[in-house]
Write an enzyme that holds these catalytic residues in place. Structure first.
Site, short mmCIF file in Angstrom:
data_model
loop_
_atom_site.label_atom_id
_atom_site.label_comp_id
_atom_site.label_asym_id
_atom_site.label_seq_id
_atom_site.Cartn_x
_atom_site.Cartn_y
_atom_site.Cartn_z
N ASP A 203 0.82 -1.21 0.00
CA ASP A 203 0.00 0.00 0.00
C ASP A 203 0.86 1.26 0.00
O ASP A 203 0.69 2.13 0.84
CB ASP A 203 -0.90 -0.06 1.25
CG ASP A 203 -1.88 1.09 1.34
OD1 ASP A 203 -2.33 1.54 0.28
OD2 ASP A 203 -2.18 1.53 2.47
N GLU A 444 3.23 -8.42 7.23
CA GLU A 444 1.98 -9.06 6.83
C GLU A 444 2.13 -10.02 5.67
O GLU A 444 1.42 -9.91 4.65
CB GLU A 444 0.93 -8.00 6.49
CG GLU A 444 0.55 -7.14 7.67
CD GLU A 444 -0.60 -6.17 7.34
OE1 GLU A 444 -1.09 -6.18 6.21
OE2 GLU A 444 -0.99 -5.43 8.25
N TYR A 497 -7.10 -3.18 12.26
CA TYR A 497 -7.85 -1.97 11.87
C TYR A 497 -9.33 -2.16 12.18
O TYR A 497 -10.18 -2.08 11.29
CB TYR A 497 -7.61 -1.69 10.38
CG TYR A 497 -6.20 -1.20 10.12
CD1 TYR A 497 -5.88 0.15 10.24
CD2 TYR A 497 -5.18 -2.09 9.81
CE1 TYR A 497 -4.59 0.60 10.04
CE2 TYR A 497 -3.88 -1.64 9.61
CZ TYR A 497 -3.59 -0.29 9.73
OH TYR A 497 -2.32 0.16 9.54
N GLU A 533 0.57 -1.68 14.20
CA GLU A 533 -0.19 -0.72 13.38
C GLU A 533 -1.61 -0.66 13.90
O GLU A 533 -2.19 -1.69 14.27
CB GLU A 533 -0.28 -1.16 11.90
CG GLU A 533 1.00 -1.03 11.12
CD GLU A 533 0.85 -1.48 9.66
OE1 GLU A 533 -0.27 -1.41 9.11
OE2 GLU A 533 1.87 -1.91 9.10
#
Ligand code: GCB
Length: 638
Positions: A203, A444, A497, A533
């Protein structure tokens, strides 16, 4: 299927033979070494031919670039993507060509005792280097330096100024780090002939070009090639074990001295290996953990030969230890709680190009925030960044470019071998930085896939064999029960998230989901956990109350909900929290992103959003609880 610039396949096959070019010591001036920066304006051309291979077929390296076609000015260091108004340059995939003429001091060439080295801080992703049309080296990997001894090429060719040509290819394949695929669109009813795209699973924008400084430097023919220090202490006595690797002679003597900040010699030794004892040691402490953080000694290494050659190199040394227990991260035997940020090398115009003003601004913002740490998501940063972190006591989790490993074909032997090589280059470059306290081998990866177990076992154990003094981790976001790599790491780093990618718009679920996340991971692995994160996108200036996604209020609400849980769990086994992200950053264009990722607490131009003030309150409060702060840093600070 070929890769844009088909020559690239052949070049990668050659790599095993040439990877000795990775360098260890940051180039520094000394009585025996000179450094000449050849960054600046270079000539540039993107090879727009259909297979991107014209430059190799027509041997553009053999004559001045301007003689084989049009050139434009290109600053170095910088990504080339955002420098022009040409969309073909912004989105270019394949070979680009850089060239510059450089005067090499005549005395360097005349003096046979001088070794002349050419060093590129980083070029993304694959680079080939020619001097006066003679190929001298090539390098795979977009985030680490490479260098070549160019003394003999310069002495053999009479041309001064010398012509430096660097071809750089940004194509990513299943075996590169990060991986990617090239997809050729063959449906002629939808795409023109030869149409292809680069797909990636990460990303951030795949910025390319020569991203860090380009230098010429000298050493004597007998020189210090590498230094390894390992530090420890007992009571008030510090110990610096060192190992100096000398090249160019079998018969040389090595002398090492350690001096304090005010130039007082506190220890010295002879021999290429040894130990230096420092009484009344000043330890290297993180920012906000001690009233005198980031203490650095200077270690001068002097290599001499009987025929009168001497090489001097000075390394900054911070004396500190790092240990991990099942619930704590210890620096100098004291619990350390990471309250920091994830970053990117990213800014307007320069893309991923190194920039001093940006580095100093970012450091000042981190200190303003009360951040004591950052993670080099998702690749190694310029070494200047780590030198700064050493000097200011900012703790670093040093990550390699193992991001976006999602395809099972990227878990094969070729990928693993390259991943090990990158870890070797990374540890070789960064092992002596006291700020670096942990290696992250990936972000990840598809850790639930069956080959991930073997892959990470190899990767983590190899990294430990390179450096036994630091813990190793990788960053996960997969289900705790199916994670194949977690058994091998020292610290569990989890990204999540909640109320963003899951349950969008529902921050009220964060508390329960985050508690479950922590209890599951700790229950299964009994290892300390960092929330590596968490965050939410906020478009600066967008507001709503009650909060809605993408507003500054929603970003704040998400953070607050996470913080409530962190405050409970940090009493148990949670050892850190790193916000995603320090600043907004550019990504590839897609329907999930509005001109990039907006999870920054600062905008891309480094202006604070509301969340920055929230985090600032929090970090200074934590620092006041856990640290020993000098009075001038007590919040609210001046
Ligand atoms: C992640 C990735 C990071 C992304 C972030 C996001 O898990 O590690 O590279 O930018 O999420 O914002 O989606």
């Amino acid at each position: 299927m070929s890769v844009p610039g088909s020559k690239r396949g052949a070049i990668i096959a050659l790599l095993a033979a040439v990877c000795g070019v990775c360098q260890a010591l940051f180039p520094r001036e000394s009585p025996s070494r000179e450094v000449k920066d050849v960054s600046g304006l270079w000539s540039f051309r993107a090879d727009l031919s259909p297979d991107r291979n014209r430059g190799f077929e027509h041997e553009w390296f053999k004559s001045p670039l301007a003689e084989t076609g049009p050139v434009i000015d290109m600053p170095v260091p910088s990504s080339y993507n955002d420098i022009t108004q040409d969309v073909r340059i912004r989105d270019f995939i394949g070979w680009v060509w850089y060239e510059r003429e450089v005067w090499v001091p005549e005395r360097w060439i005349q003096d046979q005792g001088t070794r002349i080295v050419f060093r590129v801080g980083s070029a993304h992703y694959y680079a080939v280097l020619w001097i006066n049309g003679v190929k001298v080296t090539e390098h795979e990997g977009g985030h680490l330096p490479f260098e070549a001894d160019i003394s003999s090429v310069l002495r053999q060719s009479s041309s001064n100024p010398c012509r430096i040509t660097i071809a750089v290819n940004n194509t990513l394949t299943l075996q590169t780090l990060p991986p990617g695929t090239i997809e050729y669109m063959t449906d002629r009813t939808r795409y023109p002939a030869g149409y292809f795209v680069q797909n990636t699973n990460f990303d951030f924008f795949n910025y390319a070009g020569i991203h860090r400084s380009v230098l010429l430097y000298t050493t004597p023919q007998v020189y210090t090639d590498d230094i390894t220090v390992e530090t420890s202490f007992s009571d008030n006595v510090g110990l610096v074990r060192y190992n100096v690797s000398v090249l160019g002679s079998f018969k040389s003597s090595v002398k090492v001295t350690l001096t304090t900040k005010d130039g007082r010699c506190v220890a010295s030794a002879s021999g290429s290996r040894g130990a230096l004892k420092v009484t009344d040691v000043n330890l290297w402490w993180p920012y906000l953990m001690h009233e005198n953080p980031a203490y650095l000694y200077s270690m001068e290494v002097q290599v001499s030969t009987e025929d009168g050659q001497t090489d001097f190199y000075t390394l900054s040394v911070g004396i500190r230890t790092v240990k991990v227990t099942s619930t704590q991260f210890l620096i100098n035997n004291k619990p350390f709680y990471f309250h920091g940020v994830n970053k990117h090398e990213d800014s307007d115009i320069r893309g991923k190009g190194f920039d001093w003003p940006l580095l100093v601004k970012d450091l000042n913002l981190m200190k303003w925030l009360g951040a004591n740490s950052f993670r080099t998501s998702h690749y190694p940063y310029a070494e200047e960044v780590l030198l700064m972190a050493d000097r200011h006591g900012i703790v670093v989790i040093d990550e390699c470019p193992g991001v976006g490993i999602k395809d099972i074909r990227s878990f094969g032997n070729v990928s693993l071998t390259h991943h090990l090589t990158v870890m070797k280059e990374l540890v070789r470059r960064d092992k002596n930085h006291p700020s670096v306290v942990m290696w992250s081998v990936a972000n990840e990866p598809a850790a639930e896939m069956q080959p991930a177990g073997f892959y990470f076992k190899e990767l983590v154990s190899y990294t430990k064999s390179l450096d036994s003094t630091r813990p190793v981790t990788y960053i996960t976001n997969s289900n705790y029960a199916r994670d194949q790599g977690a058994p091998y790491v020292d610290v569990i780093c989890v990204n999540s998230y909640f109320s963003w990618y899951h349950d969008p718009g529902h921050p009220e679920v964060i508390s329960i989901q985050l508690n479950t996340q922590f209890d599951n991971w700790f229950g299964k692995y009994r290892k300390p956990i960092i929330q590596s994160e968490y965050g939410a996108d906020a478009v600066s200036g967008l507001h709503s109350d009650p909060p809605m996604m993408f507003t500054e209020e929603y970003q704040k609400t998400v953070l607050q909900n996470y913080h409530n849980v962190f405050d409970q769990k940090r009493k148990e086994f949670v050892i850190g929290e790193l916000i995603w992200n320090f600043a907004d950053f550019m990504t590839a264009q897609n329907i999930m992103r509005v001109v990039g990722n907006k999870k920054g607490i600062f905008t891309r131009q480094r202006q604070p959003k509301a969340a920055a003030f929230l985090l600032r309150e929090r970090y200074w409060r934590i620092a006041n609880e856990t640290g020993v702060l000098p009075t001038w840093t007590r919040y609210p600070c001046p």
